[in-house]
Write a protein that holds these residues in place. Structure first.
Motif, PDB file in Angstrom:
ATOM      1  N   THR A  56      -5.476   0.956  -6.051  1.00 28.46           N
ATOM      2  CA  THR A  56      -5.766   2.391  -6.175  1.00 28.46           C
ATOM      3  C   THR A  56      -7.263   2.673  -6.139  1.00 28.46           C
ATOM      4  OG1 THR A  56      -5.619   2.103  -8.577  1.00 28.46           O
ATOM      5  CG2 THR A  56      -3.664   2.927  -7.447  1.00 28.46           C
ATOM      6  N   ASP A  57      -8.100   1.636  -6.285  1.00 27.92           N
ATOM      7  CA  ASP A  57      -9.558   1.832  -6.280  1.00 27.92           C
ATOM      8  C   ASP A  57     -10.163   1.678  -4.891  1.00 27.92           C
ATOM      9  OD1 ASP A  57      -9.397   2.191  -8.956  1.00 27.92           O
ATOM     10  OD2 ASP A  57     -10.218   0.235  -9.524  1.00 27.92           O
ATOM     11  N   SER A  58      -9.341   1.377  -3.895  1.00 30.44           N
ATOM     12  CA  SER A  58      -9.864   1.144  -2.552  1.00 30.44           C
ATOM     13  C   SER A  58      -9.124   2.018  -1.548  1.00 30.44           C
ATOM     14  CB  SER A  58      -9.709  -0.334  -2.162  1.00 30.44           C
ATOM     15  OG  SER A  58     -10.103  -0.546  -0.828  1.00 30.44           O
ATOM     16  N   ALA A  59      -9.890   2.530  -0.597  1.00 24.45           N
ATOM     17  CA  ALA A  59      -9.295   3.332   0.479  1.00 24.45           C
ATOM     18  C   ALA A  59      -8.998   2.476   1.697  1.00 24.45           C
ATOM     19  CB  ALA A  59     -10.249   4.464   0.861  1.00 24.45           C
ATOM     20  N   SER A  60      -9.207   1.167   1.585  1.00 21.84           N
ATOM     21  CA  SER A  60      -9.021   0.265   2.714  1.00 21.84           C
ATOM     22  C   SER A  60      -7.547  -0.057   2.916  1.00 21.84           C
ATOM     23  CB  SER A  60      -9.796  -1.035   2.486  1.00 21.84           C
ATOM     24  OG  SER A  60     -11.170  -0.775   2.325  1.00 21.84           O
ATOM     25  N   VAL A  61      -7.242  -0.598   4.094  1.00 18.59           N
ATOM     26  CA  VAL A  61      -5.879  -1.014   4.410  1.00 18.59           C
ATOM     27  C   VAL A  61      -5.908  -2.397   5.043  1.00 18.59           C
ATOM     28  CG1 VAL A  61      -5.002   1.327   4.733  1.00 18.59           C
ATOM     29  CG2 VAL A  61      -5.993   0.120   6.674  1.00 18.59           C
ATOM     30  N   LEU A 104       0.814  -1.214   0.000  1.00 17.12           N
ATOM     31  CA  LEU A 104       0.000   0.000   0.000  1.00 17.12           C
ATOM     32  C   LEU A 104       0.849   1.266   0.000  1.00 17.12           C
ATOM     33  CD1 LEU A 104      -2.914  -0.950   2.411  1.00 17.12           C
ATOM     34  CD2 LEU A 104      -3.074  -0.416  -0.012  1.00 17.12           C
ATOM     35  N   ASP A 119     -12.513  -6.259   1.037  1.00 19.15           N
ATOM     36  CA  ASP A 119     -12.999  -5.744  -0.249  1.00 19.15           C
ATOM     37  C   ASP A 119     -12.951  -6.836  -1.311  1.00 19.15           C
ATOM     38  OD1 ASP A 119     -13.397  -3.310   0.909  1.00 19.15           O
ATOM     39  OD2 ASP A 119     -11.607  -2.369   0.084  1.00 19.15           O
ATOM     40  N   GLN A 137     -19.574  -0.062  -0.001  1.00 13.75           N
ATOM     41  CA  GLN A 137     -20.454   0.702   0.875  1.00 13.75           C
ATOM     42  C   GLN A 137     -21.658  -0.127   1.288  1.00 13.75           C
ATOM     43  OE1 GLN A 137     -19.846   3.622   2.142  1.00 13.75           O
ATOM     44  NE2 GLN A 137     -21.799   3.831   3.222  1.00 13.75           N
ATOM     45  N   SER A 194     -16.408   0.944  -5.101  1.00 12.63           N
ATOM     46  CA  SER A 194     -16.698   1.624  -3.838  1.00 12.63           C
ATOM     47  C   SER A 194     -18.158   1.457  -3.442  1.00 12.63           C
ATOM     48  CB  SER A 194     -16.345   3.109  -3.952  1.00 12.63           C
ATOM     49  OG  SER A 194     -17.046   3.705  -5.033  1.00 12.63           O
TER      50      SER A 194
END
Length: 750
Positions: free
Chosen positions: A454-459, A356, A466, A491, A487
């Protein structure tokens, strides 16, 4: 100090020669080469203000050996000069000290300086005086740490040699004890230091360092390990190295270029013992036939005290090696899959975190083998393991070293790598050809969920979630397909998870409750029953619709506990109503498939009836048509057990499934319930009328009672009554109400 030591006249006396023959080891020790021990001697400091004493002492001891070593004399003619020598000399065996020099107590002051200031506790002190009255002998021996106290006239050649021999032997013993104590302290300190090192390589490097410190040499050596029976066999490998060997870590022992070193380590491992030769090689025997050998370049033969310390060191460090090996094994099990030799889920999450930092162009794929459970059931788990190994082999071969792969669960793999390599088309192509498994050609498909980093804000683990969300969506569409995460998809899943979390908390905090909707005899208008319905009011005072939280409860398994709560609550309500005079009142309770299939379901039902004291005929259990048709034999078995309690059974939402007449006849249920959708359509379309009429005719033909739900107008009631429907419920009669309101409502209608 005019009195001289009387030595010259006694040099050749026969008595002296006889005494010298009597003393232990009076002759020089001979080394293997035939000469005396080269370069070593006992260092003796003569402190006296009379130069003749210095000459006479050295002449008298000339050529004599003590404990196999010659004497080397240093000279000081005053206490001040002696202090200067003592400041730079740390290995003095004996000090021959005159009491009276530049002052009456100069010698005694020097003793205090040696013991209390310089800390020279091992050096032996022989006091010599020509004026005994200046320092009383008894008081001096009591007050000072000295080896002997003689007048100069007493010290003939023989007696001086005897005094020096005794003093040197005492010095040797004290130094041995000091070395032993210091060595043990080093072992304890080294063991404490090593106990903080967890990795095998770091621990082994620490052993080299501590071993060299124990022997007082610079770090120069190496350690090799030999695999045992608990791991794949292979040649011994270097696991730690220092000095000229430092570049050999992880290399096989056979690559050591120095033949003597290589052969010594091989001998140590083969003979399973310590070897003390040009270099020292120590053996550490571990469990499961594992072995470790450590070699250090000492540069000289070891003394007995060194060997004893090394034995203590080895015993201590062997336990340390065992602990580190165990820790390494536990670490391996914690982060790696033992069957496939791949990173596991925990380690894969760490790899995700690392990637990441630079997520551009990196894709995560979650690959799930389709119908793998069926393969295990049909061919056995050993064959299933071979299937997994074949899949891993093909994936590794095509994905190469540019990607990372891990086993996330039983038949699910995580893959991380460049987008050009990890993509839907490429992964599907890998499963196009059959796999060769133990000589059998087997076609395997896999469903894949993919996430572009790059399409996910998750870690970390959220990123894996995801991919799991995308995988589940792919399975819903078509097995063997692929789905990229979005996304919006995430959600929706997170909202469902949030809702489930709130449902758990709501159930624990008693914010779930039961309401009751009456059921009416359509012909007489009499209240004959009520349906128990679950409601959830959040902490904020909002109601969550049942069609939102009931499916979540079923998917999560929470429905088992919730269902028991509803069943018991409904039974208590029946008991209350009957105690108030409402005889022949029935309570309908919905049962989910999870409850119906649960092995303890009948125990829960029997306990609820027993604890509330109501009879079984007061209770009716509603199951859906899809449940009733899923496994007809299992359903018949459970329905038979339910009837044994006296309870009746209704099929809810009838008409929405695909049951056959023969199956329905086998079930022998007491009641069919028409879905509200058909009730609403019955007066508006021929299709709705036809289905409602068909259900009523079918129920009546099989001798069942028929009840319709969702009746909102009297016109609907009249239509259903004219078609032969027996019972109904809906807003026309009453909305769902609390237990208290139900009692009031029924009392009012009585």
């Amino acid at each position: 100090m005019s009195e001289k030591i009387e030595l010259a006249s006694t040099v050749a006396s026969a008595d002296d020669d006889d005494l010298l023959q009597f003393l232990e080891d009076p002759h020089p020790e001979v080394s293997e080469s035939g000469g005396q021990s080269a370069g070593k001697s006992w260092r003796v400091l003569i402190v006296d203000d009379d130069a003749d004493v210095h000459k006479a002492t050295e002449l008298a001891m000339q050529g004599l050996l003590v404990e196999g070593l010659p004497l080397a004399f240093l000279h000081a003619e005053s206490g001040v000069a002696a202090r200067s020598i003592l400041a730079s000399e740390s290995d003095l065996a004996v000090v021959l000290l005159d009491v009276v020099m530049e002052s009456d107590d100069a010698g005694l002051q020097l003793i205090h300086h040696m013991r209390d200031v310089l800390g020279l506790q091992a050096t032996r002190i022989v006091l010599r005086t020509g004026q005994p009255g200046y320092a009383p002998e008894i008081e001096t021996v009591q007050a000072y740490d000295i080896n002997d106290y003689k007048t100069k006239s007493e010290l003939t050649r023989t007696r001086l040699y005897t005094v020096l021999t005794a003093a040197i032997r005492s010095y040797k013993q004290i130094r041995a004890l000091e070395s032993n104590r210091q060595g043990l302290e080093l072992i304890v300190e080294g063991s404490a230091e090593l106990s903080r090192l967890r990795g095998l390589h770091r621990f082994a490097e620490g052993v080299v360092t501590q071993l060299c410190a124990l022997l007082g040499i610079l770090p120069e050596g190496l350690i090799c390990a030999q695999a045992g029976s608990d791991r794949p066999s292979g040649p011994p490998r270097i696991i730690a190295a220092a000095g000229q060997y430092s570049g050999m870590i992880n290399a096989p022992l056979s690559s050591v270029q120095v033949p003597q070193v290589r052969k010594l380590l091989e001998r140590c491992l083969t003979e399973r013992k310590n070897i003390y030769e040009d270099a020292t090689c120590l053996y550490f025997g571990l469990s499961n036939d594992r072995a470790i050998a450590a070699l250090v370049d000492v540069g000289h033969a070891l003394q007995d005290i060194d060997r004893q310390l090394l034995l203590a060191f080895c015993s201590n460090i062997t336990v340390g090696f065992e602990n580190v090996m165990l820790y390494t094994q536990l670490l391996d099990h914690a982060y790696n899959d033992q069957l496939l030799q791949l990173p596991n889920r925990t380690r894969f999450i760490e790899l995700l975190e690392q990637n990441l930092k630079q997520p551009q162009g990196i894709t995560l794929a979650l690959v799930d083998l389709d119908d793998f459970a069926e393969i295990n059931d049909a061919f056995g788990h050993q064959f299933g393991d071979q299937v997994l190994l074949s899949v891993v082999s093909r994936l590794s071969q095509h994905l190469g070293f540019n990607s990372s792969m891990a086993r996330i669960s039983g038949d699910t793999f995580g893959i991380l790598g460049p987008e050009g390599l990890i993509n839907a088309t490429g992964i599907e192509a890998l499963f196009a050809d059959p796999f060769n498994v133990v000589g059998e050609r087997l076609q395997i498909s896999a469903t894949t969920g993919l996430v572009r980093l790059t399409d996910s804000a998750s870690v970390g683990s959220e990123l894996l979630l995801d991919a799991q969300i995308a995988l589940k969506r792919a399975k819903q569409q078509n097995r063997g397909s692929s789905q990229y995460f979005s996304s919006a998809m995430g959600q929706d899943a997170r909202e469902r998870f949030k809702l489930l979390k709130g449902l758990r908390a709501g159930f624990e905090e008693r914010r779930l409750f039961v309401v009751y909707q009456p059921q009416i005899d359509l012909e007489t208008g009499k209240v004959i029953a009520a349906e128990a319905l679950l409601r959830w009011k959040t902490e904020e005072g909002k109601f969550v619709p049942p069609d939102q939280f009931i499916p979540l409860a079923e998917q999560s398994g929470l429905i088992i506990n919730i269902g028991e709560f509803v069943l018991r609550t409904a039974c208590y309500q029946v008991k209350q109503l009957r105690s108030l005079g409402h005889a022949d009142f029935r309570m309908a309770v919905n049962i989910s498939m999870a409850q119906f299939r649960h092995p303890n379901f009948m125990d829960v039902l029997n306990n609820a009836l027993r604890d509330t004291g109501i009879e079984g005929h007061c209770l009716e259990l509603e199951i859906t048509e899809s449940m009733a048709m899923e496994d007809i034999h299992m359903v018949q078995r459970v329905l038979s057990a339910i009837r044994g309690t006296g309870a009746t059974v209704a099929i809810d939402d009838f008409g929405t499934g695909f049951s056959s007449l023969s199956q329905l006849r086998q079930l022998k249920v007491e009641r069919l319930k028409i879905d509200r959708a058909f009730v609403q359509e019955a007066q508006n379309s021929n299709a709705g009328y036809t289905i409602a009429q068909m259900v009523i005719n079918l129920g009546r033909g099989l001798g069942m009672r028929v009840i319709a739900e969702g009746i909102e107008t009297d016109e609907q009631r009249q239509h259903l009554l004219s078609m032969g429907c027996h019972e109904g419920q809906g807003y026309l009669f009453a909305r769902p109400m609390t237990a208290e309101d139900l009692v009031l409502w029924m009392d009012a209608r009585r």
